[in-house]
Write a protein that holds these residues in place. Sequence first.
Motif, PDB file in Angstrom:
ATOM      1  N   LEU A 137       0.830  -1.204   0.000  1.00  0.00           N
ATOM      2  CA  LEU A 137       0.000   0.000   0.000  1.00  0.00           C
ATOM      3  C   LEU A 137       0.865   1.254   0.000  1.00  0.00           C
ATOM      4  CD1 LEU A 137      -2.914  -0.744   2.519  1.00  0.00           C
ATOM      5  CD2 LEU A 137      -2.811  -1.148   0.055  1.00  0.00           C
ATOM      6  N   TYR A 138       1.905   1.232   0.810  1.00  0.00           N
ATOM      7  CA  TYR A 138       2.809   2.385   0.861  1.00  0.00           C
ATOM      8  C   TYR A 138       3.469   2.624  -0.499  1.00  0.00           C
ATOM      9  CZ  TYR A 138       7.031   5.081   1.777  1.00  0.00           C
ATOM     10  OH  TYR A 138       8.040   6.018   1.715  1.00  0.00           O
ATOM     11  N   LEU A 139       3.946   1.565  -1.131  1.00  0.00           N
ATOM     12  CA  LEU A 139       4.602   1.704  -2.431  1.00  0.00           C
ATOM     13  C   LEU A 139       3.618   2.166  -3.501  1.00  0.00           C
ATOM     14  CD1 LEU A 139       6.875  -1.478  -2.404  1.00  0.00           C
ATOM     15  CD2 LEU A 139       7.614   0.897  -2.190  1.00  0.00           C
ATOM     16  N   TYR A 140       2.383   1.682  -3.426  1.00  0.00           N
ATOM     17  CA  TYR A 140       1.344   2.113  -4.356  1.00  0.00           C
ATOM     18  C   TYR A 140       1.072   3.603  -4.182  1.00  0.00           C
ATOM     19  CZ  TYR A 140      -3.236   2.033  -6.732  1.00  0.00           C
ATOM     20  OH  TYR A 140      -4.296   2.285  -7.571  1.00  0.00           O
ATOM     21  N   TYR A 141       0.969   4.028  -2.927  1.00  0.00           N
ATOM     22  CA  TYR A 141       0.789   5.459  -2.626  1.00  0.00           C
ATOM     23  C   TYR A 141       1.976   6.266  -3.153  1.00  0.00           C
ATOM     24  CZ  TYR A 141       1.669   9.565   0.287  1.00  0.00           C
ATOM     25  OH  TYR A 141       2.020  10.815   0.731  1.00  0.00           O
ATOM     26  N   LEU A 142       3.184   5.777  -2.901  1.00  0.00           N
ATOM     27  CA  LEU A 142       4.388   6.479  -3.341  1.00  0.00           C
ATOM     28  C   LEU A 142       4.444   6.577  -4.862  1.00  0.00           C
ATOM     29  CD1 LEU A 142       7.086   7.753  -2.418  1.00  0.00           C
ATOM     30  CD2 LEU A 142       8.103   5.468  -2.599  1.00  0.00           C
ATOM     31  N   PHE A 143       4.081   5.487  -5.529  1.00  0.00           N
ATOM     32  CA  PHE A 143       4.046   5.474  -6.992  1.00  0.00           C
ATOM     33  C   PHE A 143       3.093   6.543  -7.520  1.00  0.00           C
ATOM     34  CE2 PHE A 143       2.090   4.032 -10.930  1.00  0.00           C
ATOM     35  CZ  PHE A 143       3.189   3.747 -11.725  1.00  0.00           C
ATOM     36  N   LEU A 144       1.882   6.603  -6.948  1.00  0.00           N
ATOM     37  CA  LEU A 144       0.891   7.585  -7.385  1.00  0.00           C
ATOM     38  C   LEU A 144       1.336   9.009  -7.058  1.00  0.00           C
ATOM     39  CD1 LEU A 144      -2.360   5.740  -6.248  1.00  0.00           C
ATOM     40  CD2 LEU A 144      -1.558   6.040  -8.601  1.00  0.00           C
ATOM     41  N   LEU A 145       1.949   9.181  -5.904  1.00  0.00           N
ATOM     42  CA  LEU A 145       2.398  10.508  -5.495  1.00  0.00           C
ATOM     43  C   LEU A 145       3.467  11.041  -6.442  1.00  0.00           C
ATOM     44  CD1 LEU A 145       2.483  12.858  -3.487  1.00  0.00           C
ATOM     45  CD2 LEU A 145       4.092  11.512  -2.108  1.00  0.00           C
ATOM     46  N   ILE A 146       4.436  10.214  -6.777  1.00  0.00           N
ATOM     47  CA  ILE A 146       5.493  10.636  -7.689  1.00  0.00           C
ATOM     48  C   ILE A 146       4.917  10.904  -9.080  1.00  0.00           C
ATOM     49  CG2 ILE A 146       7.647   9.934  -8.801  1.00  0.00           C
ATOM     50  CD1 ILE A 146       8.288   8.317  -6.294  1.00  0.00           C
ATOM     51  N   LYS A 147       3.919  10.112  -9.450  1.00  0.00           N
ATOM     52  CA  LYS A 147       3.313  10.244 -10.772  1.00  0.00           C
ATOM     53  C   LYS A 147       2.466  11.517 -10.881  1.00  0.00           C
ATOM     54  CE  LYS A 147       2.379   8.224 -14.807  1.00  0.00           C
ATOM     55  NZ  LYS A 147       3.435   7.883 -15.797  1.00  0.00           N
ATOM     56  N   THR A 148       1.716  11.842  -9.812  1.00  0.00           N
ATOM     57  CA  THR A 148       0.736  12.934  -9.888  1.00  0.00           C
ATOM     58  C   THR A 148       1.126  14.182  -9.109  1.00  0.00           C
ATOM     59  OG1 THR A 148      -0.516  12.164  -7.954  1.00  0.00           O
ATOM     60  CG2 THR A 148      -1.082  11.205 -10.100  1.00  0.00           C
ATOM     61  N   ASN A 149       2.062  14.055  -8.140  1.00  0.00           N
ATOM     62  CA  ASN A 149       2.442  15.161  -7.249  1.00  0.00           C
ATOM     63  C   ASN A 149       1.278  15.618  -6.357  1.00  0.00           C
ATOM     64  OD1 ASN A 149       5.014  15.201  -8.397  1.00  0.00           O
ATOM     65  ND2 ASN A 149       4.408  16.687  -9.952  1.00  0.00           N
ATOM     66  N   ARG A 150       0.315  14.728  -6.100  1.00  0.00           N
ATOM     67  CA  ARG A 150      -0.848  15.065  -5.277  1.00  0.00           C
ATOM     68  C   ARG A 150      -0.961  14.063  -4.128  1.00  0.00           C
ATOM     69  NH1 ARG A 150      -4.277  18.567  -8.092  1.00  0.00           N
ATOM     70  NH2 ARG A 150      -3.738  18.833 -10.300  1.00  0.00           N
ATOM     71  N   GLN A 151      -0.676  14.540  -2.909  1.00  0.00           N
ATOM     72  CA  GLN A 151      -0.639  13.636  -1.766  1.00  0.00           C
ATOM     73  C   GLN A 151      -2.014  13.107  -1.385  1.00  0.00           C
ATOM     74  OE1 GLN A 151       1.537  15.762   1.336  1.00  0.00           O
ATOM     75  NE2 GLN A 151       3.242  14.371   1.012  1.00  0.00           N
ATOM     76  N   MET A 152      -2.958  14.004  -1.136  1.00  0.00           N
ATOM     77  CA  MET A 152      -4.264  13.580  -0.652  1.00  0.00           C
ATOM     78  C   MET A 152      -4.979  12.709  -1.669  1.00  0.00           C
ATOM     79  SD  MET A 152      -5.742  13.872   2.161  1.00  0.00           S
ATOM     80  CE  MET A 152      -7.257  13.151   2.774  1.00  0.00           C
TER      81      MET A 152
END
Length: 216
Positions: A137-152
Amino acid sequence: MNVVLKNHYRIMIWGGIYASFICIAYRVSVQMQGKDFIGFLYGNLFKLQKYFWDVSFFFHTYLFLLKKPFSSPMFVARCKQNYFSYVIGYGVQICGFYVAFTMLLFYGIPIFSGFPVTINGNIIIQFFHLFSFLFTLYLYYLFLLIKTNRQMQSLLLVLGTNLFVLMFCHALESMNHAFAFQMEHFLIKAYPGLAVCMLFLTRLIVKRKEWLNDEK
């Protein structure tokens, strides 16, 4: 541990709520339903439904409290070449703390109540699967964060994905209970492999991210 202690006030409140939730689960499972310790563990933690609902909710709240500006160019500039190792090490640290705290609650509350507990190789493996689930889950979140630059939005998308899979599993169970049971065990055991895949994808996107290249 240092990551958690820096946010100790918010984490203490979160920990108190989490502990209260486990106390209620213990009372319902053991004192009202008469389950043994193994039944308490598997009924409230080591089930796919609990992974995608209870565990997911508390972990995402915990992750929100400890979030860092991983997509900030300033943060990347400070990390430089150590960016990937830092964000992965950070994930291992906070997931490890979550699992340790969960284990403390699920064992400490029964012991404090004078209830006999058990630990064996299978339970240790189940806690390893729990860590693998959280780290994925953490890596999935990190992947999306780096991809989109949107934390929430990244956090909510991970949570939404879990809820979608949970609804799919419920629908599958209503059609074929035996197959859904097998699928549940397969998914729980698949998370170590999923974590490795997400680790590879995260490494790949870190290398390709333009703002990382600009900071070198």
